[in-house]
Design an enzyme around this catalytic site. Structure first.
Site, PDB file in Angstrom:
ATOM      1  N   THR A  40      -8.435 -18.730   8.079  1.00 52.15           N
ATOM      2  CA  THR A  40      -8.582 -19.795   7.079  1.00 52.15           C
ATOM      3  C   THR A  40      -7.418 -19.752   6.110  1.00 52.15           C
ATOM      4  O   THR A  40      -6.835 -20.781   5.755  1.00 52.15           O
ATOM      5  CB  THR A  40      -9.911 -19.604   6.306  1.00 52.15           C
ATOM      6  OG1 THR A  40     -10.991 -19.756   7.225  1.00 52.15           O
ATOM      7  CG2 THR A  40     -10.055 -20.616   5.182  1.00 52.15           C
ATOM      8  N   CYS A  41      -7.055 -18.550   5.679  1.00 51.88           N
ATOM      9  CA  CYS A  41      -6.003 -18.385   4.669  1.00 51.88           C
ATOM     10  C   CYS A  41      -4.732 -19.139   5.048  1.00 51.88           C
ATOM     11  O   CYS A  41      -4.227 -19.947   4.280  1.00 51.88           O
ATOM     12  CB  CYS A  41      -5.716 -16.891   4.481  1.00 51.88           C
ATOM     13  SG  CYS A  41      -4.281 -16.562   3.461  1.00 51.88           S
ATOM     14  N   HIS A 449      12.690  -7.407 -23.103  1.00 51.48           N
ATOM     15  CA  HIS A 449      12.554  -8.543 -24.005  1.00 51.48           C
ATOM     16  C   HIS A 449      13.643  -9.562 -23.709  1.00 51.48           C
ATOM     17  O   HIS A 449      14.793  -9.173 -23.507  1.00 51.48           O
ATOM     18  CB  HIS A 449      12.703  -8.054 -25.451  1.00 51.48           C
ATOM     19  CG  HIS A 449      12.572  -9.147 -26.465  1.00 51.48           C
ATOM     20  ND1 HIS A 449      11.395  -9.828 -26.665  1.00 51.48           N
ATOM     21  CD2 HIS A 449      13.475  -9.672 -27.332  1.00 51.48           C
ATOM     22  CE1 HIS A 449      11.581 -10.733 -27.617  1.00 51.48           C
ATOM     23  NE2 HIS A 449      12.836 -10.662 -28.036  1.00 51.48           N
TER      24      HIS A 449
END
Ligand code: NAI
Length: 470
Positions: A40-41, A449
Site C-alpha cells: 500500500t505504501c 544557528h
C-alpha cells in the site's frame, strides 16, 4: 520449492524483511499479488500521497506564498496531468528500485496470491496463469497489511466516491470535496485537493480531529487548517451518500442526540477516510489453525511475532498497533534477525508518526493525556516557531515544539511538533529518546544557528524554565 522463509506480502514490512533475511544468508521467497512490490505504501499510500503533497505545496507556494519573499509569480497554472504523471513516475522508479534489490539479494519473488495450507506450506496462485502450486519453508511470515474501511450507505466507486486509492488520481480538481474522517488520510489528501483549488469539508465523528495525537497539537492543527480554508463538521456522522444529477449528496447527522438535524451536503466528490482494517481474507488462516481477534487482527506475541501456530509469524498492519510503514519494517527486520538467532528489539515507544499537512505534525513517545492517565509526573517545555529566527526567515511561523520530560528523572517521555519540517525535526527526539536522554541532555547539545532544530533545544531548555528566546 523449499525455502528458509516464505513471506506473504511485499509491502514495507514484507519486502524489508526479505532483504534483511537474505543479508543474513536465508533463502527467502516473497509472495505478492500486486504487479509492483512496495505494498500500500508505495502503490497507493505514503509515496504517491507525498508526491502529491510536495507538488501541491509547490503550487500553492508559487500562487500565494512566494509573494511574501518578494518573488512575484503571475499567472501560475496547474497542469494536473503532469502533476499526476510526476507522482506515477516516482512510484514506478521506487518500484524498480525494490526489484533491483530483490535481484541483488537473490530473493525469489512470486507474483501471485499466497494462502496458508498447513504448517510450513503455502499455496501460491499465479497472478497471470491462475495456476496454483505449493511452496514450503521452515518459517512463514504473514505481512498482508490492511485495506480501507468503509462507511455503511456510502458506495465507493473510486471515481467520484473514493477511498485513499481513488483520492490519489481525480481526473479533475473537485469543486467541493467532502472528506469523511478527520484522520491522517483525510487531512493529507484533503490538503492536496484544497491546495489545488477544491473547497474541502471534513466530517468527523469525534469532537476533535486526529484521534491519538496530543490534544494540544490536534487543536492547533484544527485552527491552522481552518485558517487555510478547510471546513470542519466535528461531532458529526455520515449516514449515507447518493448521486443527485451531476452532484453527490451526503447525509450527515449530529452524534449528540440533543442537537438539531443537519441538512445534507452537496458536493462533487467524496473521500472516505475512516481508518483501515487488517487484510486476512483468503489467507487460509483456518487451514493453518489460526484465528483473528475481535477486530480482525492476527494475535502475536510482540516479543517474537509468533502467532499461536509454531512456525507462523505475523508483522505490520495485520497484527494491529500503529498502522505505519516504518513500524512494519522495524518488525520485519527484527523478526528476521530473531530467526537468525540475534536479539533485536523494537522500541514501540520511539516510533515516530508524521502527518504531512502544511505545517507538518510529528510526534514520538507519550502524549500529555497518556501521561496524565497513567499518573506519570511530568514537566512540559514549549517553544513557538514564531520565536524561531529560521522559521521567520522562511515565513512559516505557525506551530510549536513541546517536550515532555519526567518531573524527577528528566527523561524525555514525549516530543510533539507542529511546524515547518516537523517530520524531519522529530528524528533528533527519536534518537535522544532511544538513548534515554534527559531534557537537559538535549538542551546542552550545541545546535547550529539559525536552524529549525534550535526550536527543539529551546523547548528542552523550557522544561527547566531556561529557554533563551521566550
Ligand atoms: P484514522 O484512524 O487516522 O482516522 C479516521 C477518522 O475517521 C477518525 O478520526 C474517526 O473518528 C473518523 N471516523 C470513523 N468513522 C466515521 C464516520 N462514519 N463518520 C465520520 N468520521 C468517522 O484513519 P485514516 O486517516 O483512514 O488512516 C488509516 C491509517 O493509515 C491510520 O492508522 C494512519 O496511521 C495510516 N496513515 C498514516 C499516514 C502517515 O503516517 N502520514 C498517512 C496516511 C495514513
Amino acid at each position: 520449492m523449499d525455502f528458509d522463509v516464505i513471506i506473504i506480502g511485499g509491502g514495507p514490512g514484507g519486502y524489508q524483511a526479505a532483504i534483511r533475511g537474505a543479508q543474513l544468508g536465508m533463502r527467502v521467497a516473497c509472495v505478492e499479488n500486486r504487479p509492483r512490490l512496495g505494498g500500500t505504501c508505495l502503490n497507493v499510500g505514503c509515496i504517491p500521497s507525498k508526491a502529491l503533497l510536495e507538488s501541491s505545496e509547490r503550487f500553492i507556494e508559487a500562487r500565494t506564498g512566494f509573494a511574501r519573499h518578494g518573488v512575484i509569480c503571475t499567472d501560475v497554472q496547474l497542469d494536473l496531468q503532469r502533476l499526476l504523471a510526476h507522482k506515477d513516475g516516482v512510484v514506478d522508479e521506487l518500484g524498480r528500485g525494490i526489484d533491483f534489490l530483490f535481484g541483488k539479494h537473490k530473493i525469489t519473488r512470486l507474483h501471485g496470491t499466497g494462502r496458508l495450507d498447513g504448517p510450513g506450506r503455502v499455496m501460491v496462485r499465479d497472478a497471470k496463469s491462475g495456476a496454483e502450486r505449493a511452496i514450503t519453508a521452515r518459517s512463514v511470515i504473514l505481512a498482508t497489511g490492511s485495506a480501507p474501511s468503509t462507511v455503511p450507505g456510502v458506495q465507493v466507486d473510486e471515481r467520484r466516491i473514493v477511498s485513499s486509492t481513488g483520492g490519489l488520481s481525480f481526473e479533475q480538481v473537485p469543486k467541493h470535496l467532502v472528506v469523511i474522517g478527520g484522520g491522517y488520510i483525510g487531512l493529507e489528501l484533503g490538503s492536496v485537493w484544497a491546495r489545488l483549488g477544491a473547497k474541502v469539508t471534513v466530517v468527523e465523528y469525534l469532537d476533535r480531529i486526529t484521534p491519538g495525537l496530543d490534544a494540544e497539537m490536534a487543536a492547533q492543527l484544527l485552527k491552522i487548517l481552518q485558517k487555510s480554508g478547510f471546513e470542519f463538521m466535528l461531532g458529526t456522522k455520515v449516514t449515507g451518500a447518493r448521486t443527485r444529477g451531476e452532484d453527490l449528496e451526503v447525509d450527515v447527522a449530529p452524534v449528540a442526540q440533543d442537537q438539531a438535524a443537519k441538512s445534507p451536503l452537496s458536493c462533487d466528490a467524496i473521500l472516505v477516510a475512516v481508518g483501515r482494517k487488517p487484510h486476512t481474507e483468503g489467507l487460509g488462516l483456518d487451514s493453518g489453525g489460526l484465528k483473528t481477534d475481535a477486530r480482525g487482527f492476527i494475535p502475536v506475541d510482540l516479543a517474537s511475532f509468533a502467532t499461536a501456530v509454531p512456525g507462523i509469524y505475523a508483522i505490520g498492519d495485520v497484527i494491529g498497533g500503529a498502522m505505519l510503514a516504518h513500524k512494519a519494517s522495524e518488525e520485519g527486520i527484527a523478526l528476521m534477525e530473531m530467526l537468525a538467532g540475534q536479539k533485536p528489539r523494537v522500541n514501540y515507544n520511539t516510533i515516530p508518526s508524521v502527518i504531512y499537512t502544511a505545517p507538518e505534525v510529528a510526534s514520538v513517545g507519550q502524549t500529555e493525556e497518556a501521561l496524565t492517565a497513567a499518573s506519570v509526573p511530568y514537566k512540559a517545555g514549549r517553544f513557538p516557531f514564531a520565536a524561531s529566527a529560521r522559521a521567520k526567515a522562511k515565513a512559516h511561523t505557525a506551530g510549536l515544539v513541546k517536550v515532555l520530560a519526567h518531573a524527577t528523572t528528566d527523561e524525555i517521555l514525549g516530543v510533539h511538533i507542529i511546524g515547518p519540517e516537523a517530520g524531519s525535526l522529530i528524528h533528533e527526539a527519536v534518537v535522544a529518546m532511544d538513548f534515554r536522554a534527559s531534557a537537559e541532555d538535549l538542551a546542552l547539545s550545541c545546535h547550529a544557528h539559525p536552524t529549525l532544530p534550535e526550536a527543539l533545544r529551546e523547548a528542552a531548555l523550557a522544561v527547566h524554565d531556561r529557554a533563551l528566546h521566550i
